[in-house]
Design a protein around this motif. Sequence first.
Motif, PDB file in Angstrom:
ATOM      1  N   GLY A 272      -6.843   1.943  11.064  1.00  0.00           N
ATOM      2  CA  GLY A 272      -6.250   2.463   9.837  1.00  0.00           C
ATOM      3  C   GLY A 272      -5.005   3.233  10.181  1.00  0.00           C
ATOM      4  O   GLY A 272      -4.490   3.147  11.296  1.00  0.00           O
TER       5      GLY A 272
ATOM      6  N   THR B 228      -6.944  -5.766   4.738  1.00  0.00           N
ATOM      7  CA  THR B 228      -6.511  -4.394   4.480  1.00  0.00           C
ATOM      8  C   THR B 228      -5.789  -3.836   5.702  1.00  0.00           C
ATOM      9  O   THR B 228      -4.737  -3.187   5.591  1.00  0.00           O
ATOM     10  CB  THR B 228      -7.717  -3.505   4.146  1.00  0.00           C
ATOM     11  N   GLU B 229      -6.351  -4.143   6.876  1.00  0.00           N
ATOM     12  CA  GLU B 229      -5.725  -3.668   8.108  1.00  0.00           C
ATOM     13  C   GLU B 229      -4.287  -4.193   8.219  1.00  0.00           C
ATOM     14  O   GLU B 229      -3.359  -3.455   8.554  1.00  0.00           O
ATOM     15  CB  GLU B 229      -6.549  -4.124   9.322  1.00  0.00           C
TER      16      GLU B 229
ATOM     17  N   LEU C  71       0.804  -1.222   0.000  1.00  0.00           N
ATOM     18  CA  LEU C  71       0.000   0.000   0.000  1.00  0.00           C
ATOM     19  C   LEU C  71       0.839   1.276   0.000  1.00  0.00           C
ATOM     20  O   LEU C  71       0.303   2.357  -0.202  1.00  0.00           O
ATOM     21  CB  LEU C  71      -0.941  -0.005   1.212  1.00  0.00           C
TER      22      LEU C  71
ATOM     23  N   THR D 289      -2.574   9.122   6.864  1.00  0.00           N
ATOM     24  CA  THR D 289      -1.553   9.393   5.864  1.00  0.00           C
ATOM     25  C   THR D 289      -1.287  10.881   5.838  1.00  0.00           C
ATOM     26  O   THR D 289      -2.130  11.681   6.198  1.00  0.00           O
ATOM     27  CB  THR D 289      -2.011   8.927   4.475  1.00  0.00           C
TER      28      THR D 289
ATOM     29  N   LEU E 223      -2.068  -2.406   5.826  1.00  0.00           N
ATOM     30  CA  LEU E 223      -1.808  -1.038   6.287  1.00  0.00           C
ATOM     31  C   LEU E 223      -0.777  -1.014   7.402  1.00  0.00           C
ATOM     32  O   LEU E 223       0.052  -0.103   7.485  1.00  0.00           O
ATOM     33  CB  LEU E 223      -3.111  -0.394   6.775  1.00  0.00           C
TER      34      LEU E 223
ATOM     35  N   TYR F 218      -7.389   4.053   3.867  1.00  0.00           N
ATOM     36  CA  TYR F 218      -6.278   4.184   4.793  1.00  0.00           C
ATOM     37  C   TYR F 218      -6.765   4.460   6.211  1.00  0.00           C
ATOM     38  O   TYR F 218      -6.272   3.882   7.168  1.00  0.00           O
ATOM     39  CB  TYR F 218      -5.344   5.324   4.342  1.00  0.00           C
TER      40      TYR F 218
ATOM     41  N   GLU G 204      -0.285   4.883  -2.545  1.00  0.00           N
ATOM     42  CA  GLU G 204      -0.901   5.922  -1.739  1.00  0.00           C
ATOM     43  C   GLU G 204      -1.002   7.259  -2.475  1.00  0.00           C
ATOM     44  O   GLU G 204      -2.059   7.884  -2.526  1.00  0.00           O
ATOM     45  CB  GLU G 204      -0.081   6.091  -0.454  1.00  0.00           C
TER      46      GLU G 204
END
Lengths: 344, 390
Positions: free
Chosen positions: A337, A261-262, A225, A340, A265, A253, A229
């Motif tokens: 999450g 996904t977690e 990821l 960012t 991340l 995110y 981004e």
Amino acid sequence: MNETANAETILEVRNLTKHFPIYRGFIRKVVGRVQAVNEVSFSVRKGETLGIVGESGCGKTTLGRIILRAYTATDGEVLFRRDTEMVNTFSLKGKELKQLRRNMQIIFQDPFSSLNPRKTVMEIVGEPLLIHGVARGKELESRIGALLELVGLNVKHMNRYPNAFSGGQRQRIGIARALALNPKLVVCDEPVSALDVSVQAQVVNLLEDLQKELGLTYLFIAHDLSVVEHISDRIAVMYLGSFVEMAVAEELYKSPRHPYTEALLSAVPLTDPHTRKVRIVLPGELPNPSDPPSGCRFHTRCSHARDNCKTDVPSWNEISPGHWVACHYAESLSLNGIVTVDRK
Amino acid sequence: MIDYTMQPRRIRELYDRQNLLDQSIAHRMMSSEEIAFATSQWRMMWKKFIRNRVAVIGGVVVLLFYLTALFADFLAPYTLQQRMTEYSFMSPQRIHFFLNGRFQPHVYALERSRDPQTLMRVYVPDKEQPIPMRFFVKGEPYKLFGLLPANRRLFGVEEGIVSILGTDGQGRDMFSRIIIGSQISLTIGLVGVILSLVIGALTGVASGYFGGWVDNIVQRLIEIVRSFPPIPLWMALSAALPRHWPPLWTYFAITVILSLIGWTWLARQLRGKVLALREEDFVMAARLAGAGHGWIIVKHLIPATFSHIIVISTLAMPAMILAESALSFLGLGLRPPLTSWGVLLQQAQNIQVLLLYPWLMTPGIFVALSILAFNFLGDGLRDAADPYTV
Ligand SMILES: Nc1ncnc2c1ncn2[C@@H]1O[C@H](COP(=O)(O)OP(=O)(O)O)[C@@H](O)[C@H]1O
Ligand SMILES: [Mg+2]
């Protein structure tokens, strides 16, 4: 199940599935199938970048290549915008297929294999133009020159062979070739994965600039990821051939809804060391795509998995506008999450 | 901007103007680099090849062999069938270069007599009677390249005989016969290789590129062809050739028979190469740019396999030459009046010859020489062939 195609949609993928048969023996008996892509659906708006992220071997390249009609799909369909209508690309043949190819192009992962070592830069970049009979002679040369300039290469190096260039420069040559026919959609298949970190940013920036200048639409494939981004408007996360989550980049995110996904991340390096959290290390190995787990494909490595995850395949749901997840407990889990920093 | 083609002296003048010099050096390096980067595959192959002494020698010998074959009629002092019966089974003659302190190549006239013990015919040179060798002499008429009528020959004598490799039982000059015989021996390999090339390249590339059932059929066919032991197969096939066929037909039939197995090697090699190439992204790029099969095969696959094709065919030549010689030697290949090295050897086929007239075996030396030369050349080409690993 799908977002309704509006006037902005350039690409629509419906229930796309690809199984590679595994042959054995003298009479080439089919002994199994690699389920490389499984029931993937999404659509892409004109001018946006959809990032597709997943571990190596999860089917990203295969997905990109089916869309480009390099592989034939086992099931499902791909619609691509031609003027005002969406055309089923799988039904195109001959001239129409050739025309489609002008509109979708690819940038490869491997800067070495993607350029024929026996051809000069000029021959490589000029090839698509020759195939389509777009230009020849002086005209061809000046167009190649313009393309090289566009990607930031020295036009004087036109007669060099690929071995004279660094990885980053080779990728630029590949980009120039991909852009030669003025495509609308470009599948960028991990275009910077093979490059030095210092060069990665340059190439990503170049791709961003080109997108702005030429109004390109990108399918931007990456295996983690951190790369996607900056460039992606939306991001889809893929696991073992299936999409598990798709959302606007920021939302994905900040508030991921799928445990996978977690986990991805948690592996993203953060710029601010104080916000560091524990990295989630998934237990077990990536299952074999020729024998995927039953039910939710992720259940063998999911810390939140319950009994029904082993038997029931989760559906691909839009849990909030534009946020799609395939998890039985997407609504109830509270997942972490990351914040960012600067987004484009 | 500095002109980098400037004379060295002019550069020395600039020596104290340090920055200008720096600039000029930088510029020079750039330009020579540019040349190196723009070096094509063929030039790189060539550079690597000429550094390999043995291979270059092999290449030169091969070239000489073919030039000799091309100009055979001119180089040979006699024709293929010219009989000098009074000189049968004559051993190789020595050529002397200086006569009375002057450069004048000559041979001596020969006296015929018999060895009192073995009763073998022997020829004794008569030192009193030198016969000067003449260059560009008029000899038996011939057609150069089979077209141009001519009668001049490189060397010859006006009386007696000049026979540097001896004569056979019918008094025919071995040197002339070997040189003219090379025409058939060397071209039969060439034609055979070209034939195998065409078959092998077509099937190999198709097999590797299309895969699937095409590949399956070609591979099974190759296995079947290969499962026959070659020599008996060749023997059976050539034995089946009708005896009454004109020589030219037999010649072509033999090349076909020889290439019948030869193509399988090339096909296998090319298939492997194409299988690997097919997976390269640049082939995918061409396809996705809209290229058809023809484009991909002609623009990407063939050029990438070209060096292999050349190497494989060079290495296949010795086998062809050897096979022709072997078949003819066994009396199953070419037959007189066609004359090849194998045919010549066939006539030297008994122990008596080996003991009494060993010079009749000289065609064997030529076979060995040509095969060695081809092998050296082929090995050198193979080493030079892959400047890039794709
Ligand atoms: N041409 C092919 N034939 C058979 N299996 C393939 C082929 N291409 C990819 N696969 C398999 O499909 C799966 C997905 O591969 P791929 O799409 O290359 O993944 P990714 O690009 O995400 O690393 C892998 O298990 C791979 O082995
Ligand atoms: Mg991939």
